[in-house]
Write an enzyme that holds these catalytic residues in place. Structure first.
Site, PDB file in Angstrom:
ATOM      1  N   THR A   1      -3.797   3.092   7.496  1.00 40.79           N
ATOM      2  CA  THR A   1      -4.352   2.335   6.371  1.00 40.79           C
ATOM      3  C   THR A   1      -4.738   0.936   6.819  1.00 40.79           C
ATOM      4  O   THR A   1      -4.354  -0.069   6.216  1.00 40.79           O
ATOM      5  CB  THR A   1      -3.349   2.260   5.197  1.00 40.79           C
ATOM      6  OG1 THR A   1      -2.189   1.537   5.621  1.00 40.79           O
ATOM      7  CG2 THR A   1      -2.951   3.639   4.724  1.00 40.79           C
TER       8      THR A   1
ATOM      9  N   ILE B   1       0.830  -1.204   0.000  1.00 38.57           N
ATOM     10  CA  ILE B   1       0.000   0.000   0.000  1.00 38.57           C
ATOM     11  C   ILE B   1       0.864   1.254   0.000  1.00 38.57           C
ATOM     12  O   ILE B   1       0.575   2.225  -0.706  1.00 38.57           O
ATOM     13  CB  ILE B   1      -0.957  -0.001   1.209  1.00 38.57           C
ATOM     14  CG1 ILE B   1      -1.892  -1.216   1.149  1.00 38.57           C
ATOM     15  CG2 ILE B   1      -1.765   1.293   1.261  1.00 38.57           C
ATOM     16  CD1 ILE B   1      -2.745  -1.289  -0.091  1.00 38.57           C
TER      17      ILE B   1
ATOM     18  N   ASN C   1       0.326 -10.408   1.875  1.00 39.60           N
ATOM     19  CA  ASN C   1       1.629 -10.718   2.473  1.00 39.60           C
ATOM     20  C   ASN C   1       1.515 -11.339   3.863  1.00 39.60           C
ATOM     21  O   ASN C   1       2.471 -11.914   4.368  1.00 39.60           O
ATOM     22  CB  ASN C   1       2.482  -9.446   2.560  1.00 39.60           C
ATOM     23  CG  ASN C   1       3.298  -9.227   1.301  1.00 39.60           C
ATOM     24  OD1 ASN C   1       3.643 -10.177   0.602  1.00 39.60           O
ATOM     25  ND2 ASN C   1       3.595  -7.976   0.993  1.00 39.60           N
TER      26      ASN C   1
ATOM     27  N   CYS D   1      -9.837  -2.322   3.042  1.00 40.46           N
ATOM     28  CA  CYS D   1     -10.207  -2.276   1.624  1.00 40.46           C
ATOM     29  C   CYS D   1     -11.617  -2.832   1.427  1.00 40.46           C
ATOM     30  O   CYS D   1     -12.399  -2.295   0.632  1.00 40.46           O
ATOM     31  CB  CYS D   1      -9.203  -3.063   0.785  1.00 40.46           C
ATOM     32  SG  CYS D   1      -8.976  -4.793   1.291  1.00 40.46           S
TER      33      CYS D   1
END
Length: 481
Positions: free
Chosen positions: A258, A139, A320, A289
């Protein structure tokens, strides 16, 4: 002349017009800080073919193709106006002009439609706002690309530094290489050089200081010329107010996470609840998201039909956090190979709806399956509505929402019958309604919502940062409420 010759001549003509658009769009962007859009898609720094493809894509949502011959007169009309910083959608100008019926000239109609950005009404160009990235993973690097892309006018947001833990051997060279080339999102659009002596990455002229630290409380950002900056933490290491407050060091004014925030940290989905952010709020989250993918269409459906209850099933690309091959992992199942298995896992997106959309008085449940693709996910949103409707009515409504509502930057719409996940790599929307997969039976509706869980989410983060930094410029024509 044959039909083929007619088609080719028409293509060449449209290609010529698109080519002449590029310097006009660039000049408006650089000199007046005007971002020219076409149905919410920026045309700044786009190639001739990209401009033509963006026009053609309009048929997917508007039902008919939009030609550069229709939009070019509006673009020329903009050059005759005393415009201030703004976003102007020439696709919407063309569409609303077509339906206007008052007999105005293109120049008269355009001047009226964008009056809020002209003359005495225009806002002043603002100084750039410093941004720091804490972490430089998937990101972080995409946000860096977006920040560099949007720095072209010299105003807005300016990426000044990234903070990472130092790796072994040629650390900065390797990080620059990861920014330059991406296996999913392709090549960086521009040039990148490395100044190892001064620990800097220079991307399209933007000097980005690489700060090595594993402790946010040990960094004095003012020592690097950073001031009043917004720090974007994309590590997910700290999620509550106490942990994120460690970033509030000299030079840092606000912190944006985030990942889903915990406790009293506001979870913001741009387009839905970004207007609740208090001016003095220094710490906030951009949620996940998946939350960004489901909340905008959920709000749209609740506003029009009412929602009694819902369930979201997310088919999510691997991340990941999972193992490439079977190995120990702290979470159940995620230790099994991400590239070889469908992996049932938990998702907090459903519970996060209550934070982003508290006015929705309906239980929403959720679950998730990770699948062996590296990017793009789909949320299957099953809703019980307050009233009966039809598939045609729902699709017509959502298409209009994607075109001309305050949620048009969050919700996209596609009717292509052969669409698959890879088609949505690079989408800048929070979610894309798949018309062909939508199912409606009375008061039950099932929406299939594609989303680029990397890039689309990064775009949502940037929108939040623009909003809290004061460089989110108004859009014209104003979207319908």
């Amino acid at each position: 002349m044959t039909v083929n010759d007619d088609s080719f001549t028409n293509w060449m003509h449209r290609e010529e017009i698109a080519e002449s658009m590029i310097p006009i769009i660039g000049k408006l962007h650089r000199e007046q800080d005007v971002n020219v859009l076409l149905h919410s898609r920026s045309l700044v720094n786009k190639s001739v073919v990209s401009i033509l493809k963006t026009h053609r894509f309009a048929r997917q949502i508007a039902g008919e193709e939009l030609s550069v011959t229709e939009t070019m007169p509006f673009l020329k009309a903009l050059t005759m106006l005393d415009l201030g910083p703004s976003q102007i959608d020439i696709g919407m100008l063309a569409a609303t002009y077509r339906a206007d019926g008052r007999g105005l000239s293109v120049e008269e109609f355009t001047a009226e439609a964008v009056a809020g950005a002209t003359g005495e009404n225009k806002i002043e160009r603002r100084a750039s706002r410093d941004v720091v990235l804490y972490g430089f993973g998937r990101i972080g690097r995409l946000i860096a690309r977006l920040l560099i892309e949007k720095a072209g006018s010299g105003n807005g947001l300016r990426l000044r530094a990234i903070v990472v833990r130092k790796g072994s051997g040629q650390d900065i060279v390797k990080r620059a290489s990861l920014l330059r080339r991406d296996s999913i999102h392709g090549q960086f659009q521009g040039t990148i050089t490395v100044d190892e002596a001064n620990s800097k990455i220079i991307a399209n002229g933007n000097e980005i200081k690489v700060i090595y630290s594993d402790d946010p409380t040990a960094v004095d950002y003012t020592a690097y010329g950073v001031k009043d900056a917004i720090l974007i933490d994309n590590t997910g290491r700290w999620r509550d107010r106490e942990g994120l407050s460690k970033h509030l060091r000299p030079g840092i004014a606000k912190v944006v996470l985030t990942a889903p925030g915990k406790g009293d940290v506001p979870n913001i989905v741009h387009g839905v609840n970004h207007d609740i952010i208090e001016e003095d709020e220094r710490i906030l989250s951009c949620a996940s998201c998946t939350t960004n993918a489901i909340v905008p269409p959920l709000k749209a459906m609740a506003d029009e039909y009412g929602v009694l209850r819902g369930h979201v099933e997310t088919v999510h690309s691997y991340t990941n956090d999972q193992n490439l091959l079977d190995n120990y992992h702290g979470s159940d199942r995620r230790g099994r190979s991400a590239a070889l298995n469908m992996v049932i896992t938990e998702t907090g997106a459903a519970s996060a709806v209550a934070k982003a959309l508290p006015e929705l008085d309906a239980p929403i449940t959720g679950s998730s399956i990770r699948v062996p693709v590296p990017d793009v996910s789909i949320a299957i949103l099953s809703l019980r509505l307050e009233r009966e409707t039809t598939r045609e009515e729902v699709l017509d409504y959502l298409r209009k929402v994607s075109l001309a509502s305050p949620l048009k930057r969050q919700i996209d719409f596609i009717s292509a019958p052969d669409a698959v996940s890879s088609d949505f790599i690079g989408s800048r929307h929070a979610s894309i309604v798949d018309a062909g997969a939508t199912k409606v039976d009375g008061d039950n509706a099932i929406l299939y919502l594609w989303y680029d869980n990397e890039f689309g989410y990064s775009c949502q983060v940037i929108r939040v940062v623009q909003h809290v930094s004061g460089v989110e410029y108004p859009t014209y024509p104003a979207p319908a409420v």
